[in-house]
Design a protein around this motif. Structure first.
Motif, PDB file in Angstrom:
ATOM      1  N   GLU A 120       7.067 -10.700  -4.256  1.00 27.38           N
ATOM      2  CA  GLU A 120       5.606 -10.227  -4.021  1.00 27.38           C
ATOM      3  C   GLU A 120       5.437  -8.742  -4.454  1.00 27.38           C
ATOM      4  OE1 GLU A 120       7.344 -12.136  -2.076  1.00 27.38           O
ATOM      5  OE2 GLU A 120       6.243 -13.715  -1.202  1.00 27.38           O
ATOM      6  N   LEU A 121       6.358  -7.866  -4.025  1.00 26.23           N
ATOM      7  CA  LEU A 121       6.236  -6.301  -4.282  1.00 26.23           C
ATOM      8  C   LEU A 121       6.574  -6.236  -5.963  1.00 26.23           C
ATOM      9  CD1 LEU A 121       8.527  -4.993  -1.378  1.00 26.23           C
ATOM     10  CD2 LEU A 121       6.110  -4.516  -1.914  1.00 26.23           C
ATOM     11  N   ILE A 130      10.870   1.358  -6.862  1.00 26.92           N
ATOM     12  CA  ILE A 130      10.669   1.006  -5.551  1.00 26.92           C
ATOM     13  C   ILE A 130      11.879   0.396  -4.875  1.00 26.92           C
ATOM     14  CG2 ILE A 130       9.390   0.428  -3.529  1.00 26.92           C
ATOM     15  CD1 ILE A 130       8.139   2.622  -4.933  1.00 26.92           C
ATOM     16  N   THR A 131      12.713   0.949  -3.853  1.00 25.56           N
ATOM     17  CA  THR A 131      13.389   0.184  -3.127  1.00 25.56           C
ATOM     18  C   THR A 131      13.106   0.336  -1.849  1.00 25.56           C
ATOM     19  OG1 THR A 131      15.624  -0.161  -2.607  1.00 25.56           O
ATOM     20  CG2 THR A 131      14.911   2.059  -2.834  1.00 25.56           C
ATOM     21  N   THR A 132      13.787  -0.294  -0.865  1.00 20.44           N
ATOM     22  CA  THR A 132      13.487  -0.304   0.842  1.00 20.44           C
ATOM     23  C   THR A 132      14.453   0.168   1.635  1.00 20.44           C
ATOM     24  OG1 THR A 132      14.070  -2.452   1.560  1.00 20.44           O
ATOM     25  CG2 THR A 132      11.987  -2.067   0.293  1.00 20.44           C
ATOM     26  N   ALA A 192       0.652  -1.103   0.014  1.00 18.90           N
ATOM     27  CA  ALA A 192       0.085  -0.096  -0.092  1.00 18.90           C
ATOM     28  C   ALA A 192       0.767   1.388  -0.089  1.00 18.90           C
ATOM     29  CB  ALA A 192      -0.840  -0.050   1.214  1.00 18.90           C
ATOM     30  N   ALA A 193       1.760   1.223   0.954  1.00 19.45           N
ATOM     31  CA  ALA A 193       2.816   2.418   0.940  1.00 19.45           C
ATOM     32  C   ALA A 193       3.433   2.672  -0.411  1.00 19.45           C
ATOM     33  CB  ALA A 193       3.579   2.126   1.905  1.00 19.45           C
ATOM     34  N   ALA A 194       3.972   1.620  -0.876  1.00 12.41           N
ATOM     35  CA  ALA A 194       4.609   1.564  -2.319  1.00 12.41           C
ATOM     36  C   ALA A 194       3.650   2.327  -3.282  1.00 12.41           C
ATOM     37  CB  ALA A 194       5.049   0.243  -2.828  1.00 12.41           C
ATOM     38  N   GLN A 195       2.327   1.779  -3.281  1.00 11.81           N
ATOM     39  CA  GLN A 195       1.353   2.034  -4.491  1.00 11.81           C
ATOM     40  C   GLN A 195       1.200   3.724  -4.186  1.00 11.81           C
ATOM     41  OE1 GLN A 195      -1.498  -0.994  -3.669  1.00 11.81           O
ATOM     42  NE2 GLN A 195      -1.153  -2.184  -5.235  1.00 11.81           N
ATOM     43  N   PRO A 201       9.860  -1.303 -11.530  1.00 14.25           N
ATOM     44  CA  PRO A 201      11.221  -2.159 -11.095  1.00 14.25           C
ATOM     45  C   PRO A 201      11.218  -2.079  -9.602  1.00 14.25           C
ATOM     46  CG  PRO A 201      11.616  -0.760 -13.106  1.00 14.25           C
ATOM     47  CD  PRO A 201       9.933  -0.516 -12.509  1.00 14.25           C
ATOM     48  N   VAL A 202      11.808  -3.031  -8.860  1.00 16.32           N
ATOM     49  CA  VAL A 202      11.722  -3.138  -7.279  1.00 16.32           C
ATOM     50  C   VAL A 202      13.041  -3.779  -7.072  1.00 16.32           C
ATOM     51  CG1 VAL A 202      10.781  -4.021  -5.351  1.00 16.32           C
ATOM     52  CG2 VAL A 202       9.219  -3.461  -7.188  1.00 16.32           C
ATOM     53  N   ALA A 203      13.711  -2.764  -6.180  1.00 18.24           N
ATOM     54  CA  ALA A 203      15.034  -3.600  -5.679  1.00 18.24           C
ATOM     55  C   ALA A 203      14.944  -3.385  -4.146  1.00 18.24           C
ATOM     56  CB  ALA A 203      16.337  -2.896  -6.020  1.00 18.24           C
ATOM     57  N   THR A 204      14.619  -4.667  -3.341  1.00 15.75           N
ATOM     58  CA  THR A 204      14.188  -4.517  -2.012  1.00 15.75           C
ATOM     59  C   THR A 204      15.458  -4.366  -1.152  1.00 15.75           C
ATOM     60  OG1 THR A 204      14.185  -6.987  -2.070  1.00 15.75           O
ATOM     61  CG2 THR A 204      12.088  -5.866  -2.130  1.00 15.75           C
TER      62      THR A 204
END
Length: 241
Positions: A94-95, A81-83, A68-71, A102-105
């Motif tokens: 999942e993200l 998005i990264t974390t 939700a926060a990423a959206q 693109p996502v890099a956690t």
């Protein structure tokens, strides 16, 4: 005639960073210090996602909150998005599936890249904030071999108890650096085949240069990963003669 295109709320900050909810000091170099980055970023704190809950308790029940926060950040204008916790590699697949960008956690995702640069017989090692809770599932989520040499900071005097246990709001930076250096020295003593180090924790970049100097090995961290990640979002323009 130049036509300016709309459709987003915020422009010029294509990278969104999902933040844990914490109150320890974020010194220059820390991922959560906006001055660390040579480019604008968006931040969103995930309420209830404390370092202790994410690092020591496996982030149980928090995936919907991170999505939700990423959206929200994507709706504002984030294009990737990264974390700010390497332990969120648990949510990488999942993200990436839920967000459609693109996502890099996790800084751990660099391990295969760095390994490819090393000569035969050398391996990547990892310094993490918590060796005891960095599980095979975390490593698999980042695409990392499960036999990765790892050393943690749990036995240190400052870093772990401030960042993870939240025992106080202030931090002795010199003691925190000493914890990182001691963990790095233990890593190479136990695993002399280590030829480069990846720092899992996003609060460790302020100490990467000291670790590189102390061990004489390349050191990679979330700063190196996010700089690479952002470079693809906004490639450098070069003047053509």
């Amino acid at each position: 005639m130049t036509i300016a295109r709309g459709g987003k709320a915020i422009y010029g900050a294509p990278l969104g960073i999902l933040m844990l909810e914490a109150r320890f000091p974020r010194i220059p170099g820390d991922m959560g210090n906006a001055g660390t980055w040579p480019f604008p970023v968006l931040y969103r704190v995930v309420r209830g996602a404390s370092p202790e809950r994410v690092v020591l308790q496996g982030a149980r029940g928090l995936l919907p909150d991170f999505i939700a926060a990423a959206q929200d950040m994507i709706a504002l204008g984030a294009e990737a998005i990264t974390t700010n916790c390497g332990f969120l590699s648990l949510f990488q697949a999942e993200l990436a599936e839920a967000l459609g960008v693109p996502v890099a956690t996790s800084s751990l995702m660099q391990v295969p890249w760095v390994q490819a640069t090393l000569p035969p017989g050398k391996r990547v090692g990892c310094v993490t904030v918590s060796r005891s809770t960095l599980t095979p599932a975390h490593l698999r989520g980042a695409g990392v071999p499960e036999d990765l040499p790892v050393e943690g900071t749990e036995s240190g005097r400052e870093f772990f108890r401030v960042l993870i246990k939240a025992e106080k709001d202030d931090m002795d930076v010199a003691l925190a650096e000493a914890d990182i250096l001691e963990a790095g020295r233990r890593l190479v003593e136990r695993h002399p085949e280590v030829g480069a180090i990846v720092l899992e924790c996003t609060n460790m970049p302020p100490y990467a240069a000291a670790l590189r100097e102390a061990l004489g090995l390349p050191v990679y961290d979330v700063y190196s990963m996010v700089s690479w990640f952002h470079a693809g979002l906004r490639p450098q323009r070069f003047a053509v003669p």
